[in-house]
Write a protein that holds these residues in place. Structure first.
Motif, PDB file in Angstrom:
ATOM      1  N   TRP A   1      78.540 131.472  87.779  1.00 43.11           N
ATOM      2  CA  TRP A   1      77.352 130.827  88.361  1.00 43.11           C
ATOM      3  C   TRP A   1      77.104 129.478  87.695  1.00 43.11           C
ATOM      4  CZ3 TRP A   1      75.502 133.218  92.597  1.00 43.11           C
ATOM      5  CH2 TRP A   1      75.794 134.579  92.751  1.00 43.11           C
ATOM      6  N   GLU A   2      77.329 129.460  86.387  1.00 45.79           N
ATOM      7  CA  GLU A   2      77.137 128.213  85.662  1.00 45.79           C
ATOM      8  C   GLU A   2      78.184 127.184  86.114  1.00 45.79           C
ATOM      9  OE1 GLU A   2      76.988 128.871  81.423  1.00 45.79           O
ATOM     10  OE2 GLU A   2      77.324 126.739  81.067  1.00 45.79           O
ATOM     11  N   ARG A   3      79.407 127.670  86.365  1.00 45.92           N
ATOM     12  CA  ARG A   3      80.447 126.761  86.870  1.00 45.92           C
ATOM     13  C   ARG A   3      79.987 126.127  88.177  1.00 45.92           C
ATOM     14  NH1 ARG A   3      86.886 127.533  88.256  1.00 45.92           N
ATOM     15  NH2 ARG A   3      87.006 127.776  86.015  1.00 45.92           N
ATOM     16  N   LEU A   4      79.439 126.962  89.061  1.00 42.70           N
ATOM     17  CA  LEU A   4      78.984 126.445  90.351  1.00 42.70           C
ATOM     18  C   LEU A   4      77.871 125.408  90.167  1.00 42.70           C
ATOM     19  CD1 LEU A   4      78.737 126.394  93.425  1.00 42.70           C
ATOM     20  CD2 LEU A   4      77.429 128.532  93.302  1.00 42.70           C
ATOM     21  N   ARG A   5      76.915 125.712  89.294  1.00 44.77           N
ATOM     22  CA  ARG A   5      75.804 124.769  89.086  1.00 44.77           C
ATOM     23  C   ARG A   5      76.301 123.437  88.529  1.00 44.77           C
ATOM     24  NH1 ARG A   5      73.245 129.685  87.465  1.00 44.77           N
ATOM     25  NH2 ARG A   5      73.640 129.288  85.260  1.00 44.77           N
ATOM     26  N   LYS A   6      77.304 123.518  87.642  1.00 46.85           N
ATOM     27  CA  LYS A   6      77.850 122.278  87.067  1.00 46.85           C
ATOM     28  C   LYS A   6      78.582 121.461  88.134  1.00 46.85           C
ATOM     29  CE  LYS A   6      78.650 123.793  82.283  1.00 46.85           C
ATOM     30  NZ  LYS A   6      79.759 124.384  81.478  1.00 46.85           N
ATOM     31  N   ILE A   7      79.332 122.141  89.018  1.00 47.78           N
ATOM     32  CA  ILE A   7      80.020 121.414  90.096  1.00 47.78           C
ATOM     33  C   ILE A   7      78.970 120.773  91.009  1.00 47.78           C
ATOM     34  CG2 ILE A   7      81.595 121.593  92.075  1.00 47.78           C
ATOM     35  CD1 ILE A   7      82.913 123.991  90.672  1.00 47.78           C
ATOM     36  N   ARG A   8      77.923 121.562  91.304  1.00 45.86           N
ATOM     37  CA  ARG A   8      76.842 121.051  92.160  1.00 45.86           C
ATOM     38  C   ARG A   8      76.256 119.763  91.572  1.00 45.86           C
ATOM     39  NH1 ARG A   8      75.911 121.296  97.078  1.00 45.86           N
ATOM     40  NH2 ARG A   8      76.616 119.255  96.491  1.00 45.86           N
ATOM     41  N   ALA A   9      75.976 119.796  90.266  1.00 48.72           N
ATOM     42  CA  ALA A   9      75.349 118.638  89.628  1.00 48.72           C
ATOM     43  C   ALA A   9      76.282 117.425  89.640  1.00 48.72           C
ATOM     44  CB  ALA A   9      74.960 118.987  88.195  1.00 48.72           C
ATOM     45  N   ALA A  10      77.590 117.687  89.510  1.00 47.74           N
ATOM     46  CA  ALA A  10      78.546 116.569  89.426  1.00 47.74           C
ATOM     47  C   ALA A  10      78.932 116.033  90.808  1.00 47.74           C
ATOM     48  CB  ALA A  10      79.796 117.011  88.667  1.00 47.74           C
ATOM     49  N   CYS A  11      78.644 116.797  91.868  1.00 49.91           N
ATOM     50  CA  CYS A  11      79.037 116.396  93.231  1.00 49.91           C
ATOM     51  C   CYS A  11      77.832 116.390  94.165  1.00 49.91           C
ATOM     52  CB  CYS A  11      80.098 117.355  93.778  1.00 49.91           C
ATOM     53  SG  CYS A  11      81.601 117.406  92.824  1.00 49.91           S
ATOM     54  N   PRO A  12      76.876 115.506  93.902  1.00 53.80           N
ATOM     55  CA  PRO A  12      75.638 115.543  94.702  1.00 53.80           C
ATOM     56  C   PRO A  12      75.838 115.199  96.171  1.00 53.80           C
ATOM     57  CG  PRO A  12      75.695 113.609  93.266  1.00 53.80           C
ATOM     58  CD  PRO A  12      76.850 114.468  92.858  1.00 53.80           C
ATOM     59  N   ASN A  13      76.937 114.498  96.499  1.00 52.97           N
ATOM     60  CA  ASN A  13      77.113 114.051  97.892  1.00 52.97           C
ATOM     61  C   ASN A  13      77.993 114.969  98.724  1.00 52.97           C
ATOM     62  OD1 ASN A  13      75.744 111.509  97.291  1.00 52.97           O
ATOM     63  ND2 ASN A  13      77.568 111.121  96.039  1.00 52.97           N
ATOM     64  N   SER A  14      78.589 115.974  98.095  1.00 50.78           N
ATOM     65  CA  SER A  14      79.583 116.779  98.821  1.00 50.78           C
ATOM     66  C   SER A  14      79.024 118.117  99.258  1.00 50.78           C
ATOM     67  CB  SER A  14      80.790 117.041  97.922  1.00 50.78           C
ATOM     68  OG  SER A  14      81.405 115.827  97.581  1.00 50.78           O
ATOM     69  N   LYS A  15      79.621 118.640 100.335  1.00 46.06           N
ATOM     70  CA  LYS A  15      79.335 120.014 100.736  1.00 46.06           C
ATOM     71  C   LYS A  15      80.255 120.913  99.922  1.00 46.06           C
ATOM     72  CE  LYS A  15      77.496 119.781 105.369  1.00 46.06           C
ATOM     73  NZ  LYS A  15      77.657 118.381 105.812  1.00 46.06           N
ATOM     74  N   LEU A  16      79.665 121.834  99.183  1.00 50.10           N
ATOM     75  CA  LEU A  16      80.458 122.777  98.394  1.00 50.10           C
ATOM     76  C   LEU A  16      80.681 124.051  99.208  1.00 50.10           C
ATOM     77  CD1 LEU A  16      78.840 122.445  94.850  1.00 50.10           C
ATOM     78  CD2 LEU A  16      80.669 121.071  95.906  1.00 50.10           C
TER      79      LEU A  16
END
Ligand code: CO
Length: 459
Positions: free
Chosen positions: A62-77
Protein backbone atom coordinates in the motif's frame (compact mmCIF):
# COMPACT_ATOMS: atom_id res chain seq x y z
CA UNK A 1 -7.14 7.98 -35.13
CA UNK A 2 -5.43 8.00 -31.76
CA UNK A 3 -3.87 4.92 -30.17
CA UNK A 4 -3.27 4.98 -26.43
CA UNK A 5 -0.50 3.14 -24.62
CA UNK A 6 -0.41 1.48 -21.22
CA UNK A 7 3.14 0.99 -19.92
CA UNK A 8 3.64 -2.33 -18.12
CA UNK A 9 7.26 -2.09 -16.95
CA UNK A 10 6.29 -1.65 -13.30
CA UNK A 11 3.87 -4.61 -13.19
CA UNK A 12 3.51 -7.17 -15.98
CA UNK A 13 6.98 -6.79 -17.51
CA UNK A 14 8.44 -6.86 -14.00
CA UNK A 15 6.33 -9.94 -13.19
CA UNK A 16 6.89 -11.81 -16.46
CA UNK A 17 10.65 -11.29 -16.74
CA UNK A 18 11.97 -11.04 -13.19
CA UNK A 19 9.21 -12.59 -11.05
CA UNK A 20 8.13 -9.16 -9.71
CA UNK A 21 11.35 -8.74 -7.75
CA UNK A 22 12.00 -5.08 -8.65
CA UNK A 23 12.11 -3.13 -5.39
CA UNK A 24 10.52 0.31 -5.26
CA UNK A 25 13.93 1.95 -4.80
CA UNK A 26 15.04 0.55 -8.19
CA UNK A 27 12.41 2.49 -10.14
CA UNK A 28 11.67 5.43 -7.85
CA UNK A 29 14.03 7.85 -9.69
CA UNK A 30 12.30 7.28 -13.05
CA UNK A 31 8.70 7.79 -11.89
CA UNK A 32 8.65 11.49 -12.73
CA UNK A 33 9.67 10.62 -16.30
CA UNK A 34 7.03 7.90 -16.61
CA UNK A 35 4.57 10.52 -15.42
CA UNK A 36 5.47 12.88 -18.26
CA UNK A 37 5.88 10.47 -21.19
CA UNK A 38 2.27 10.67 -22.39
CA UNK A 39 0.96 7.23 -21.50
CA UNK A 40 -2.76 6.51 -21.21
CA UNK A 41 -1.94 4.68 -17.97
CA UNK A 42 0.85 3.11 -15.94
CA UNK A 43 0.17 -0.46 -14.89
CA UNK A 44 1.93 -0.56 -11.55
CA UNK A 45 0.04 -2.60 -8.95
CA UNK A 46 -1.97 -5.77 -8.41
CA UNK A 47 -1.15 -9.11 -9.98
CA UNK A 48 1.85 -10.50 -8.12
CA UNK A 49 3.24 -7.13 -6.95
CA UNK A 50 1.30 -7.27 -3.70
CA UNK A 51 2.46 -10.77 -2.72
CA UNK A 52 6.02 -10.08 -3.83
CA UNK A 53 6.25 -6.86 -1.77
CA UNK A 54 5.24 -8.68 1.41
CA UNK A 55 7.00 -11.97 0.77
CA UNK A 56 10.31 -11.00 -0.81
CA UNK A 57 10.86 -7.26 -0.80
CA UNK A 58 9.88 -6.36 2.77
CA UNK A 59 7.75 -3.52 1.41
CA UNK A 60 4.24 -2.49 2.33
CA UNK A 61 2.37 -2.81 -0.99
CA UNK A 62 0.00 0.00 0.00
CA UNK A 63 2.86 2.30 0.81
CA UNK A 64 4.42 1.49 -2.57
CA UNK A 65 1.18 2.52 -4.25
CA UNK A 66 0.96 5.78 -2.30
CA UNK A 67 4.56 6.63 -3.20
CA UNK A 68 3.91 5.97 -6.91
CA UNK A 69 0.76 8.09 -6.65
CA UNK A 70 2.70 10.98 -5.13
CA UNK A 71 5.46 10.77 -7.75
CA UNK A 72 3.03 10.52 -10.72
CA UNK A 73 0.38 13.18 -10.14
CA UNK A 74 -0.53 13.43 -13.85
CA UNK A 75 -0.88 9.75 -14.70
CA UNK A 76 -3.68 7.24 -14.43
CA UNK A 77 -2.42 4.40 -12.24
CA UNK A 78 -3.70 0.97 -13.17
CA UNK A 79 -3.91 -2.36 -11.37
CA UNK A 80 -4.83 -5.94 -12.24
CA UNK A 81 -7.43 -7.66 -10.07
CA UNK A 82 -8.58 -11.27 -10.23
CA UNK A 83 -12.26 -10.48 -9.57
CA UNK A 84 -13.63 -12.33 -6.56
CA UNK A 85 -10.14 -13.81 -5.93
CA UNK A 86 -8.63 -10.31 -5.57
CA UNK A 87 -4.89 -10.97 -5.83
CA UNK A 88 -4.96 -14.62 -4.77
CA UNK A 89 -6.52 -17.88 -5.88
CA UNK A 90 -9.43 -18.42 -3.53
CA UNK A 91 -12.76 -16.65 -3.48
CA UNK A 92 -13.27 -13.93 -0.89
CA UNK A 93 -16.60 -12.79 0.55
CA UNK A 94 -18.11 -9.62 -0.91
CA UNK A 95 -17.33 -7.36 2.07
CA UNK A 96 -13.62 -8.13 1.60
CA UNK A 97 -13.77 -7.54 -2.17
CA UNK A 98 -15.54 -4.21 -1.67
CA UNK A 99 -13.16 -2.93 0.99
CA UNK A 100 -10.15 -4.00 -1.10
CA UNK A 101 -11.39 -2.12 -4.15
CA UNK A 102 -12.33 0.96 -2.10
CA UNK A 103 -8.92 1.10 -0.42
CA UNK A 104 -7.11 0.55 -3.74
CA UNK A 105 -8.83 3.60 -5.17
CA UNK A 106 -8.30 5.64 -1.99
CA UNK A 107 -4.58 4.85 -2.08
CA UNK A 108 -4.23 6.02 -5.66
CA UNK A 109 -5.55 3.57 -8.25
CA UNK A 110 -7.49 5.09 -11.19
CA UNK A 111 -8.13 2.05 -13.40
CA UNK A 112 -8.87 -1.49 -12.28
CA UNK A 113 -8.63 -4.28 -14.85
CA UNK A 114 -10.85 -7.03 -13.50
CA UNK A 115 -10.80 -10.60 -14.76
CA UNK A 116 -11.93 -14.09 -13.86
CA UNK A 117 -9.89 -17.11 -14.91
CA UNK A 118 -13.04 -18.91 -16.12
CA UNK A 119 -14.62 -15.81 -17.68
CA UNK A 120 -17.51 -16.30 -15.25
CA UNK A 121 -19.02 -12.81 -15.19
CA UNK A 122 -20.58 -13.41 -11.75
CA UNK A 123 -17.04 -13.44 -10.35
CA UNK A 124 -16.23 -9.91 -11.53
CA UNK A 125 -19.51 -8.12 -10.95
CA UNK A 126 -18.97 -7.08 -7.31
CA UNK A 127 -15.47 -5.73 -8.01
CA UNK A 128 -16.77 -3.85 -11.07
CA UNK A 129 -19.65 -2.40 -9.08
CA UNK A 130 -17.40 -1.20 -6.25
CA UNK A 131 -14.87 0.26 -8.70
CA UNK A 132 -17.59 2.32 -10.34
CA UNK A 133 -19.02 3.37 -6.96
CA UNK A 134 -15.61 4.77 -6.03
CA UNK A 135 -15.34 6.75 -9.22
CA UNK A 136 -12.54 4.71 -10.80
CA UNK A 137 -12.41 3.21 -14.29
CA UNK A 138 -13.56 -0.42 -14.43
CA UNK A 139 -12.02 -2.42 -17.25
CA UNK A 140 -13.89 -5.71 -17.66
CA UNK A 141 -11.71 -8.45 -19.05
CA UNK A 142 -12.00 -11.34 -21.47
CA UNK A 143 -9.39 -14.05 -20.84
CA UNK A 144 -8.45 -15.16 -24.34
CA UNK A 145 -8.00 -18.84 -25.02
CA UNK A 146 -8.30 -21.29 -27.90
CA UNK A 147 -10.58 -24.33 -27.66
CA UNK A 148 -13.38 -26.05 -29.58
CA UNK A 149 -15.98 -24.07 -27.60
CA UNK A 150 -14.38 -20.62 -27.75
CA UNK A 151 -15.15 -18.62 -30.90
CA UNK A 152 -16.10 -15.12 -32.05
CA UNK A 153 -19.70 -15.69 -31.15
CA UNK A 154 -18.91 -16.82 -27.58
CA UNK A 155 -16.52 -13.89 -27.07
CA UNK A 156 -19.04 -11.34 -28.35
CA UNK A 157 -21.68 -12.81 -26.05
CA UNK A 158 -19.25 -12.56 -23.13
CA UNK A 159 -18.32 -8.96 -24.05
CA UNK A 160 -21.99 -7.95 -24.06
CA UNK A 161 -22.47 -9.50 -20.62
CA UNK A 162 -19.44 -7.61 -19.35
CA UNK A 163 -20.61 -4.36 -20.94
CA UNK A 164 -23.98 -4.72 -19.23
CA UNK A 165 -22.19 -4.46 -15.85
CA UNK A 166 -21.46 -0.84 -16.74
CA UNK A 167 -17.71 -1.20 -17.34
CA UNK A 168 -15.84 1.72 -18.93
CA UNK A 169 -13.62 -0.40 -21.18
CA UNK A 170 -13.21 -4.04 -22.16
CA UNK A 171 -9.79 -5.65 -22.24
CA UNK A 172 -8.86 -8.68 -24.31
CA UNK A 173 -6.25 -10.40 -22.17
CA UNK A 174 -4.05 -12.89 -23.98
CA UNK A 175 -1.99 -14.22 -21.05
CA UNK A 176 -0.12 -16.83 -23.06
CA UNK A 177 0.65 -14.77 -26.17
CA UNK A 178 -1.25 -17.20 -28.39
CA UNK A 179 -3.66 -14.74 -30.02
CA UNK A 180 -2.59 -14.55 -33.67
CA UNK A 181 -2.72 -11.33 -35.71
CA UNK A 182 -5.69 -12.69 -37.66
CA UNK A 183 -7.56 -13.94 -34.59
CA UNK A 184 -6.86 -10.61 -32.84
CA UNK A 185 -8.06 -8.62 -35.83
CA UNK A 186 -11.26 -10.65 -36.17
CA UNK A 187 -11.97 -10.51 -32.45
CA UNK A 188 -11.41 -6.75 -32.02
CA UNK A 189 -13.44 -6.04 -35.16
CA UNK A 190 -16.33 -8.16 -33.85
CA UNK A 191 -16.14 -6.46 -30.46
CA UNK A 192 -16.11 -2.98 -32.03
CA UNK A 193 -19.20 -3.90 -34.01
CA UNK A 194 -21.05 -5.23 -30.97
CA UNK A 195 -20.07 -3.19 -27.93
CA UNK A 196 -19.73 0.56 -27.45
CA UNK A 197 -16.96 0.83 -24.86
CA UNK A 198 -13.29 1.25 -25.87
CA UNK A 199 -11.29 -1.93 -26.43
CA UNK A 200 -7.92 -2.57 -24.77
CA UNK A 201 -5.56 -5.30 -25.99
CA UNK A 202 -3.10 -7.08 -23.75
CA UNK A 203 -0.76 -9.74 -25.08
CA UNK A 204 2.72 -11.17 -24.52
CA UNK A 205 5.60 -11.69 -26.94
CA UNK A 206 6.16 -15.29 -25.78
CA UNK A 207 5.38 -16.94 -29.12
CA UNK A 208 6.60 -14.04 -31.28
CA UNK A 209 3.12 -12.97 -32.38
CA UNK A 210 2.80 -9.97 -30.06
CA UNK A 211 3.92 -7.06 -32.26
CA UNK A 212 1.95 -8.27 -35.28
CA UNK A 213 -1.11 -8.99 -33.17
CA UNK A 214 -1.11 -5.51 -31.63
CA UNK A 215 -0.74 -3.89 -35.06
CA UNK A 216 -3.65 -5.87 -36.51
CA UNK A 217 -5.77 -5.21 -33.41
CA UNK A 218 -5.17 -1.48 -33.83
CA UNK A 219 -6.18 -1.78 -37.50
CA UNK A 220 -9.39 -3.42 -36.31
CA UNK A 221 -10.06 -0.47 -33.99
CA UNK A 222 -8.39 -1.23 -30.64
CA UNK A 223 -8.22 1.94 -28.58
CA UNK A 224 -5.49 1.06 -26.08
CA UNK A 225 -2.54 -1.34 -26.27
CA UNK A 226 -0.26 -2.62 -23.52
CA UNK A 227 3.48 -2.33 -24.17
CA UNK A 228 6.70 -2.40 -22.16
CA UNK A 229 9.66 -0.04 -22.46
CA UNK A 230 12.09 -1.76 -24.84
CA UNK A 231 14.73 -3.10 -22.45
CA UNK A 232 11.99 -4.81 -20.43
CA UNK A 233 10.02 -5.97 -23.48
CA UNK A 234 9.87 -9.10 -25.60
CA UNK A 235 9.85 -12.77 -24.65
CA UNK A 236 7.34 -13.45 -21.89
CA UNK A 237 6.87 -9.66 -21.49
CA UNK A 238 4.92 -7.26 -23.75
CA UNK A 239 5.95 -5.92 -27.18
CA UNK A 240 8.16 -2.82 -26.99
CA UNK A 241 6.61 0.61 -26.46
CA UNK A 242 9.01 2.54 -28.73
CA UNK A 243 8.71 0.05 -31.60
CA UNK A 244 4.92 0.05 -31.56
CA UNK A 245 4.87 3.86 -31.39
CA UNK A 246 7.20 4.04 -34.42
CA UNK A 247 5.16 1.63 -36.53
CA UNK A 248 1.80 3.12 -35.65
CA UNK A 249 2.95 6.66 -36.45
CA UNK A 250 4.21 5.45 -39.82
CA UNK A 251 0.68 4.22 -40.52
CA UNK A 252 -0.72 7.64 -39.63
CA UNK A 253 -2.06 6.93 -36.16
CA UNK A 254 -1.80 9.63 -33.54
CA UNK A 255 0.53 8.56 -30.71
CA UNK A 256 0.96 11.02 -27.87
CA UNK A 257 4.19 9.57 -26.45
CA UNK A 258 7.28 11.75 -26.10
CA UNK A 259 10.15 9.87 -27.79
CA UNK A 260 12.83 11.80 -25.94
CA UNK A 261 11.35 10.88 -22.56
CA UNK A 262 10.87 7.26 -23.70
CA UNK A 263 14.59 7.12 -24.45
CA UNK A 264 15.40 8.50 -21.00
CA UNK A 265 13.13 5.89 -19.41
CA UNK A 266 14.81 3.13 -21.37
CA UNK A 267 18.27 4.48 -20.50
CA UNK A 268 17.23 4.37 -16.86
CA UNK A 269 16.06 0.75 -16.99
CA UNK A 270 18.99 -0.55 -19.06
CA UNK A 271 21.35 -0.92 -16.05
CA UNK A 272 18.45 -2.35 -13.99
CA UNK A 273 18.09 -5.04 -16.65
CA UNK A 274 21.85 -5.67 -16.72
CA UNK A 275 21.91 -6.09 -12.96
CA UNK A 276 19.03 -8.59 -13.19
CA UNK A 277 20.92 -10.53 -15.87
CA UNK A 278 24.14 -10.52 -13.83
CA UNK A 279 22.38 -11.73 -10.69
CA UNK A 280 20.58 -14.42 -12.77
CA UNK A 281 17.23 -12.98 -11.67
CA UNK A 282 16.56 -12.46 -15.37
CA UNK A 283 17.04 -15.71 -17.25
CA UNK A 284 17.78 -15.08 -20.96
CA UNK A 285 15.50 -18.05 -21.79
CA UNK A 286 12.40 -15.95 -21.00
CA UNK A 287 13.55 -13.28 -23.46
CA UNK A 288 13.47 -15.69 -26.39
CA UNK A 289 10.72 -16.58 -28.83
CA UNK A 290 8.99 -19.90 -28.24
CA UNK A 291 6.33 -20.70 -30.82
CA UNK A 292 5.77 -24.26 -29.48
CA UNK A 293 2.74 -23.05 -27.49
CA UNK A 294 0.98 -22.36 -30.80
CA UNK A 295 0.72 -26.06 -31.65
CA UNK A 296 0.59 -27.57 -28.15
CA UNK A 297 -1.72 -24.83 -26.77
CA UNK A 298 0.29 -25.21 -23.57
CA UNK A 299 1.59 -21.81 -22.43
CA UNK A 300 5.35 -21.52 -21.86
CA UNK A 301 5.05 -21.03 -18.09
CA UNK A 302 2.92 -24.15 -17.79
CA UNK A 303 5.36 -26.23 -19.85
CA UNK A 304 8.25 -25.29 -17.55
CA UNK A 305 6.08 -26.24 -14.53
CA UNK A 306 5.38 -29.68 -16.04
CA UNK A 307 9.07 -30.22 -16.73
CA UNK A 308 9.94 -29.14 -13.17
CA UNK A 309 7.32 -31.47 -11.64
CA UNK A 310 8.51 -34.48 -13.63
CA UNK A 311 12.18 -33.71 -13.02
CA UNK A 312 11.54 -33.53 -9.25
CA UNK A 313 10.06 -37.04 -9.40
CA UNK A 314 12.76 -38.34 -11.72
CA UNK A 315 10.15 -39.08 -14.40
CA UNK A 316 11.08 -36.69 -17.18
CA UNK A 317 10.77 -39.54 -19.70
CA UNK A 318 6.99 -39.32 -19.16
CA UNK A 319 6.82 -35.77 -20.55
CA UNK A 320 5.33 -36.76 -23.91
CA UNK A 321 2.59 -38.77 -22.22
CA UNK A 322 1.80 -35.86 -19.90
CA UNK A 323 1.64 -33.48 -22.87
CA UNK A 324 -0.89 -35.78 -24.53
CA UNK A 325 -2.91 -36.12 -21.33
CA UNK A 326 -3.05 -32.36 -20.66
CA UNK A 327 -5.62 -31.46 -23.37
CA UNK A 328 -7.75 -34.45 -22.33
CA UNK A 329 -7.87 -33.21 -18.73
CA UNK A 330 -8.69 -29.73 -20.00
CA UNK A 331 -11.57 -31.18 -22.05
CA UNK A 332 -12.87 -33.09 -18.98
CA UNK A 333 -12.90 -29.80 -17.06
CA UNK A 334 -14.90 -27.97 -19.76
CA UNK A 335 -12.02 -26.14 -21.51
CA UNK A 336 -10.94 -23.60 -18.89
CA UNK A 337 -8.46 -20.97 -20.16
CA UNK A 338 -4.97 -22.15 -19.19
CA UNK A 339 -4.26 -19.23 -16.89
CA UNK A 340 -3.39 -19.37 -13.18
CA UNK A 341 -4.78 -21.23 -11.26
CA UNK A 342 -6.30 -23.43 -14.00
CA UNK A 343 -2.96 -24.05 -15.74
CA UNK A 344 -1.49 -25.52 -12.55
CA UNK A 345 -4.65 -27.47 -11.77
CA UNK A 346 -4.77 -29.08 -15.23
CA UNK A 347 -1.00 -29.68 -15.32
CA UNK A 348 -0.78 -31.33 -11.90
CA UNK A 349 -3.80 -33.53 -12.62
CA UNK A 350 -2.46 -34.62 -16.02
CA UNK A 351 0.87 -35.51 -14.40
CA UNK A 352 -0.93 -37.48 -11.67
CA UNK A 353 -3.03 -39.33 -14.23
CA UNK A 354 0.09 -40.45 -16.09
CA UNK A 355 2.27 -41.28 -13.08
CA UNK A 356 -0.48 -43.23 -11.28
CA UNK A 357 -1.06 -45.28 -14.44
CA UNK A 358 -4.80 -44.72 -14.06
CA UNK A 359 -6.76 -41.58 -14.88
CA UNK A 360 -8.18 -39.74 -11.86
CA UNK A 361 -7.06 -42.44 -9.41
CA UNK A 362 -5.89 -39.50 -7.31
CA UNK A 363 -7.70 -36.21 -7.69
CA UNK A 364 -6.28 -32.97 -6.28
CA UNK A 365 -8.43 -31.06 -3.82
CA UNK A 366 -8.37 -28.10 -6.23
CA UNK A 367 -9.86 -30.19 -9.06
CA UNK A 368 -12.47 -31.48 -6.62
CA UNK A 369 -13.37 -27.90 -5.61
CA UNK A 370 -13.48 -26.93 -9.29
CA UNK A 371 -15.85 -29.79 -10.12
CA UNK A 372 -17.94 -28.71 -7.16
CA UNK A 373 -18.33 -25.29 -8.75
CA UNK A 374 -16.26 -23.41 -6.20
CA UNK A 375 -14.28 -21.57 -8.87
CA UNK A 376 -17.33 -20.61 -10.87
CA UNK A 377 -18.99 -22.01 -13.93
CA UNK A 378 -16.83 -23.99 -16.36
CA UNK A 379 -16.77 -22.46 -19.86
CA UNK A 380 -18.03 -25.72 -21.40
CA UNK A 381 -19.53 -28.93 -20.10
CA UNK A 382 -17.49 -30.79 -17.50
CA UNK A 383 -17.23 -34.57 -17.80
CA UNK A 384 -20.32 -35.67 -15.84
CA UNK A 385 -18.97 -39.14 -15.12
CA UNK A 386 -15.82 -37.66 -13.62
CA UNK A 387 -17.82 -35.14 -11.65
CA UNK A 388 -19.98 -37.91 -10.19
CA UNK A 389 -16.96 -40.07 -9.38
CA UNK A 390 -15.19 -37.24 -7.56
CA UNK A 391 -18.15 -35.67 -5.75
CA UNK A 392 -20.06 -38.85 -4.86
CA UNK A 393 -23.24 -37.73 -3.15
CA UNK A 394 -22.17 -34.09 -2.81
CA UNK A 395 -24.17 -31.70 -4.95
CA UNK A 396 -22.23 -29.21 -7.07
CA UNK A 397 -22.73 -25.52 -6.26
CA UNK A 398 -24.64 -23.72 -8.98
CA UNK A 399 -24.95 -20.29 -7.36
CA UNK A 400 -22.14 -17.75 -7.26
CA UNK A 401 -19.69 -19.35 -4.82
CA UNK A 402 -19.06 -16.11 -2.90
CA UNK A 403 -22.75 -16.14 -1.90
CA UNK A 404 -21.98 -19.15 0.29
CA UNK A 405 -19.19 -17.38 2.20
CA UNK A 406 -19.48 -15.66 5.60
CA UNK A 407 -18.39 -12.00 5.72
CA UNK A 408 -14.62 -11.76 6.31
CA UNK A 409 -13.70 -8.30 7.61
CA UNK A 410 -14.90 -8.59 11.22
CA UNK A 411 -13.46 -12.08 11.51
CA UNK A 412 -10.03 -10.88 10.34
CA UNK A 413 -10.21 -7.94 12.80
CA UNK A 414 -10.78 -10.37 15.66
CA UNK A 415 -7.93 -12.62 14.53
CA UNK A 416 -5.44 -9.85 14.06
CA UNK A 417 -6.23 -7.66 17.09
CA UNK A 418 -3.92 -4.67 17.37
CA UNK A 419 -1.32 -6.10 14.99
CA UNK A 420 -3.09 -4.30 12.15
CA UNK A 421 -2.83 -0.55 12.31
CA UNK A 422 -5.16 0.19 9.38
CA UNK A 423 -7.74 -1.25 7.00
CA UNK A 424 -4.89 -1.66 4.52
CA UNK A 425 -3.05 -3.91 6.99
CA UNK A 426 -6.22 -5.91 7.51
CA UNK A 427 -6.55 -6.46 3.76
CA UNK A 428 -2.89 -7.47 3.44
CA UNK A 429 -3.54 -10.02 6.17
CA UNK A 430 -6.70 -11.36 4.56
CA UNK A 431 -4.93 -11.69 1.21
CA UNK A 432 -1.68 -13.24 2.46
CA UNK A 433 -1.99 -14.06 6.20
CA UNK A 434 1.42 -15.51 7.03
CA UNK A 435 3.41 -13.14 4.80
CA UNK A 436 1.52 -10.15 6.17
CA UNK A 437 2.03 -11.18 9.79
CA UNK A 438 5.75 -11.72 9.19
CA UNK A 439 5.91 -8.32 7.50
CA UNK A 440 4.06 -6.57 10.36
CA UNK A 441 6.55 -8.08 12.79
CA UNK A 442 9.55 -6.85 10.82
CA UNK A 443 7.94 -3.44 10.43
CA UNK A 444 7.32 -3.25 14.18
CA UNK A 445 10.98 -4.06 14.82
CA UNK A 446 12.00 -1.35 12.37
CA UNK A 447 9.71 1.10 14.12
CA UNK A 448 11.15 0.27 17.53
CA UNK A 449 14.66 0.80 16.21
CA UNK A 450 13.69 4.09 14.66
CA UNK A 451 12.11 5.17 17.92
CA UNK A 452 15.12 4.53 20.14
CA UNK A 453 17.34 6.28 17.59
CA UNK A 454 15.22 9.42 17.72
CA UNK A 455 15.35 9.48 21.53
CA UNK A 456 19.13 9.54 21.29
CA UNK A 457 18.94 12.41 18.85
CA UNK A 458 16.77 14.47 21.20
CA UNK A 459 19.13 13.86 24.12
CO1 CO B 1 -0.14 -10.30 -18.84
Amino acid sequence: MKVNFTETVLRDANQSLIATRMPFADFEPVLSKLDKAGYYSLECWGGATFDSCLRYLNEDPWERLRKIRAACPNSKLQMLLRGQNLLGYKHYPDDVVRLFVKKSVENGIDIIRIFDALNDVRNIEVAVDETLKNGAVASGTICYTVSPIHNLESYVKLAKQIESLGVNTICVKDMAGIMSPKAGYDLVKALKENVKVPIVVHTHSTTGLGFMTLLKCVEAGADVIDTAISCFSGGTSQPATETMAYVLREYGYEVSLDDKILKEINDFFTPVRKQALDSKLLNPVVMGTRPDALSSQIPGGMLSNLVAQLTAQNKLEKLDEVLEETPRVREDLGYPPLVTPMSQMVGVQATQNVLAGERYKNVSKEVKAYLKGEYGKAPGEVNKELQKKVLGDEEPVTCRFADTLEPGIEKAKRELGDKAVSDEDLLSYIAFPSQAEAFFKKREERRKNTFSYSIKRID
